[in-house]
Design an enzyme around this catalytic site. Sequence first.
Site, short mmCIF file in Angstrom:
data_model
loop_
_atom_site.label_atom_id
_atom_site.label_comp_id
_atom_site.label_asym_id
_atom_site.label_seq_id
_atom_site.Cartn_x
_atom_site.Cartn_y
_atom_site.Cartn_z
CG HIS A 255 -2.16 -0.65 1.23
ND1 HIS A 255 -2.70 -1.27 2.34
CD2 HIS A 255 -3.06 -0.84 0.23
CE1 HIS A 255 -3.87 -1.80 2.02
NE2 HIS A 255 -4.11 -1.57 0.74
CB CYS B 34 -2.87 0.64 8.61
SG CYS B 34 -1.49 0.36 7.51
N1 ARG Z 1 -3.83 -6.97 6.45
C1 ARG Z 1 -4.26 -5.77 5.82
C2 ARG Z 1 -4.20 -5.91 4.31
O1 ARG Z 1 -3.29 -6.52 3.83
C3 ARG Z 1 -3.43 -4.62 6.26
C4 ARG Z 1 -3.89 -3.32 5.72
C5 ARG Z 1 -3.06 -2.18 6.21
N2 ARG Z 1 -3.61 -0.95 5.80
C6 ARG Z 1 -2.93 0.03 5.19
N3 ARG Z 1 -3.54 1.16 5.03
N4 ARG Z 1 -1.72 -0.16 4.73
O2 ARG Z 1 -5.06 -5.44 3.60
#
Ligand code: ARG
Length: 283
Positions: free
Chosen positions: A179, A273
């Site tokens: 991300h 996150c």
């Molecule tokens: N386990 C989640 C995923 O892989 C973590 C998300 C983390 N969120 C972020 N904004 N980076 O989607």
Amino acid sequence: MRETAVHEATRRRYLMCPPTYFDVVYAINPWMRPNDEEGRVDTERAVAQWTELKDTYERLGHEIHVVDPVPGLPDMVFAANGGVVLDGRVFGSRFRYVERLPEAAHYLSWFKTHGSRLGIADIYVPLAVAEGEGDILIVGDRILAATGFRTEPEAHRELADYFGREVLSLELVDPRFYHLDTALAVLDDETVAYYPPAFTPESRELLRMTYPDAIIAHEADVMVLGLNAVSDGKHVVLPVEAKGFAEQLSRRGFEPVPVDLSELRKAGGGPKCCTLELRVESA
Ligand code: ARG
């Protein structure tokens, strides 16, 4: 040496979701190791760490809104992925993986129920995959949007049309930084910090030209998700392990505010996150 600027904090509104049902039971990014002893989650500890994050925001004077967690959605704590709120308008989410698909509707229903009271005037649901502020970050008048692992390039066009703003498209290449908010932190309306190796050479060049004064993060810091930080323009809430980044921030006149979110990191998450900014007043 560049001069140390004086930074001013502005009061923010954040949406968060408690990790009541947080767990690592599937793997959709390389941080998640559901079958490893070390990857096992202590949910109670996660709740305590998350509560400390929320208290930290409140101590800094920010307004926190909370969306109810839903059993069976262990990643719902990562509120950043619930949408993008700008000028009082919501660009909703469409998740890439089936495990997280239902979260979008829960965030949407929160916006529908509480939005008008907050000054939210409109909601749009994208047709392409878009994972909210995980991949879409606001820097002043500009929108930075990533693709590569989750959010689709078509969503960048939908974003530009919906908000009527310039969207700078970036491409991620390293699955550990799946991300945008794991590879780039927004510090104020014109300052970002990022980790160049997470991006394609073209995107690196684009970032270099757009943000010549950016903080360039070090590997040791990104490996603890140090860039997954939340800034109010002055205070930067970041993972406690990201010591080098905290020093870089101090040198530039920002005030690092370390928090321990080690349990959430087992799912690939950090402070950012867990935090969705509600920008309800138009700029
Ligand atoms: N386990 C989640 C995923 O892989 C973590 C998300 C983390 N969120 C972020 N904004 N980076 O989607």
